[in-house]
Design an enzyme around this catalytic site. Sequence first.
Site, mmCIF file in Angstrom:
data_model
loop_
_atom_site.group_PDB
_atom_site.id
_atom_site.type_symbol
_atom_site.label_atom_id
_atom_site.label_comp_id
_atom_site.label_asym_id
_atom_site.label_seq_id
_atom_site.Cartn_x
_atom_site.Cartn_y
_atom_site.Cartn_z
ATOM 1 N N LYS A 72 26.604 -3.209 0.637
ATOM 2 C CA LYS A 72 28.067 -3.044 0.565
ATOM 3 C C LYS A 72 28.588 -2.244 1.751
ATOM 4 O O LYS A 72 29.770 -1.960 1.866
ATOM 5 C CB LYS A 72 28.455 -2.308 -0.729
ATOM 6 C CG LYS A 72 27.985 -2.981 -1.996
ATOM 7 C CD LYS A 72 28.284 -2.069 -3.196
ATOM 8 C CE LYS A 72 27.435 -2.462 -4.389
ATOM 9 N NZ LYS A 72 27.384 -1.395 -5.402
ATOM 10 N N ARG A 87 10.959 3.851 3.763
ATOM 11 C CA ARG A 87 10.594 2.817 4.753
ATOM 12 C C ARG A 87 11.858 2.065 5.130
ATOM 13 O O ARG A 87 12.667 1.718 4.264
ATOM 14 C CB ARG A 87 9.564 1.844 4.190
ATOM 15 C CG ARG A 87 9.351 0.655 5.114
ATOM 16 C CD ARG A 87 8.146 -0.153 4.796
ATOM 17 N NE ARG A 87 6.930 0.601 5.056
ATOM 18 C CZ ARG A 87 5.715 0.072 4.985
ATOM 19 N NH1 ARG A 87 5.555 -1.200 4.659
ATOM 20 N NH2 ARG A 87 4.648 0.814 5.235
ATOM 21 N N ARG A 113 0.784 -1.224 0.000
ATOM 22 C CA ARG A 113 0.000 0.000 0.000
ATOM 23 C C ARG A 113 0.823 1.286 0.000
ATOM 24 O O ARG A 113 0.582 2.200 -0.782
ATOM 25 C CB ARG A 113 -0.900 0.081 1.249
ATOM 26 C CG ARG A 113 -2.215 -0.581 1.127
ATOM 27 C CD ARG A 113 -2.586 -1.138 2.470
ATOM 28 N NE ARG A 113 -1.629 -2.174 2.784
ATOM 29 C CZ ARG A 113 -1.766 -3.447 2.396
ATOM 30 N NH1 ARG A 113 -2.822 -3.813 1.771
ATOM 31 N NH2 ARG A 113 -0.826 -4.346 2.665
ATOM 32 N N THR A 114 1.752 1.369 0.942
ATOM 33 C CA THR A 114 2.410 2.665 1.155
ATOM 34 C C THR A 114 3.223 3.073 -0.073
ATOM 35 O O THR A 114 3.113 4.208 -0.551
ATOM 36 C CB THR A 114 3.293 2.608 2.416
ATOM 37 O OG1 THR A 114 2.528 2.038 3.468
ATOM 38 C CG2 THR A 114 3.766 3.989 2.812
ATOM 39 N N HIS A 154 4.591 5.518 11.788
ATOM 40 C CA HIS A 154 4.126 5.453 10.393
ATOM 41 C C HIS A 154 3.160 6.637 10.229
ATOM 42 O O HIS A 154 1.950 6.473 10.138
ATOM 43 C CB HIS A 154 3.422 4.113 10.171
ATOM 44 C CG HIS A 154 3.185 3.747 8.734
ATOM 45 N ND1 HIS A 154 3.399 4.611 7.675
ATOM 46 C CD2 HIS A 154 2.731 2.585 8.179
ATOM 47 C CE1 HIS A 154 3.094 3.981 6.539
ATOM 48 N NE2 HIS A 154 2.688 2.768 6.827
HETATM 49 N N1 CP Z 1 -0.404 -0.134 5.887
HETATM 50 C C1 CP Z 1 0.795 -0.377 5.331
HETATM 51 O O1 CP Z 1 1.798 0.239 5.719
HETATM 52 O O2 CP Z 1 0.804 -1.323 4.354
HETATM 53 P P1 CP Z 1 2.073 -1.752 3.514
HETATM 54 O O3 CP Z 1 3.031 -2.426 4.479
HETATM 55 O O4 CP Z 1 1.560 -2.680 2.465
HETATM 56 O O5 CP Z 1 2.694 -0.515 2.953
#
Ligand code: CP
Length: 321
Positions: A95, A116, A65-66, A144
Amino acid sequence: MVDGMHKGHGRSNAKVGAGHVVETQQFDRETIEKLFKLADSLEGVREESLKGKIMAALFYEPSTRTRLSFESAMLHLGGSVITMENGSESSSATKGETLEDSTRVVNHYADVIVMRHPEAGASARAAAVSKVPVINAGDGAGQHPTQSLLDLYTIRRELGRTDDIRIAFVGDLKYGRAARSLGYLLAKFKNIHMTFVSSEALKMGDDIKTYLKKHKVTYDETEKFEDAMHKCDVMYQTRIQKERFASQEEYQKFKGVYIINRKLADSMKKGAIIIHPLPRVGEITPEVDDSPHAVYFKQVGYGLLIRMALLKTILGGRKMK
Ligand code: CP
């Protein structure tokens, strides 16, 4: 500088500025409301306002999603995307390149970095050396923030308010960064009551509880979730974060403890909603999906609007009115 998005305080001591989005504590209420208003106006929109701008998606942990919603948001606004998925295995981190050096390098390629990473605090570290805005797309068991903004936006769209809310957080509250972030964000609103439902070993962290007490937000903790389900306006179900456990055996102890089935969903108050950051791995059974309380797939669509609004605000250089 984007108003209300520049004050890094709370968990991280990073010097953040220039539109970085690192943690939910940095947002003030006025900024959130402006962002939501902008998101409302972006429904169904495809435009060229970010033509010529480039977003780098640096993902060192899996995501569906993100990453895709940020990329889609950028494309909806006419911008371009460069992406690094599976960065822990395919990037020069293997590396030995530091996160700081990788960030300095990507500064030459992109106007914004969406990151991420498996380590809490990674986005703050990147933001501390970056000349372009860094957006935290999930940092380990840290935060998040853009998920929390879309969660709150979902609440606003579905309940019509962001004050006077009784919310139950269920599942892995120790490692679940989405629940942690939303806890911090909701503390900015009035008359919020939080119920934390989890096994003893996966309780919500003391950092959030201290923050809630400081901001006079009431909460209770329990291991039983039926009662919370009957009373809440919002049920925030979360998965057990398999990737944070030392062993599969340890993870199996907690998986399947809290499952929302149709009978439980039907016992909720009229108008109450079930949200989930997704992915779900069994903690909401599929027969709940067509319940009037289930909004977790609609929530995904709201996420696109929020990420469009964030990118437009940060890259469009517009002040939110
Ligand atoms: N909600 C969420 O962060 O989903 P993903 O891990 O698929 O990005």
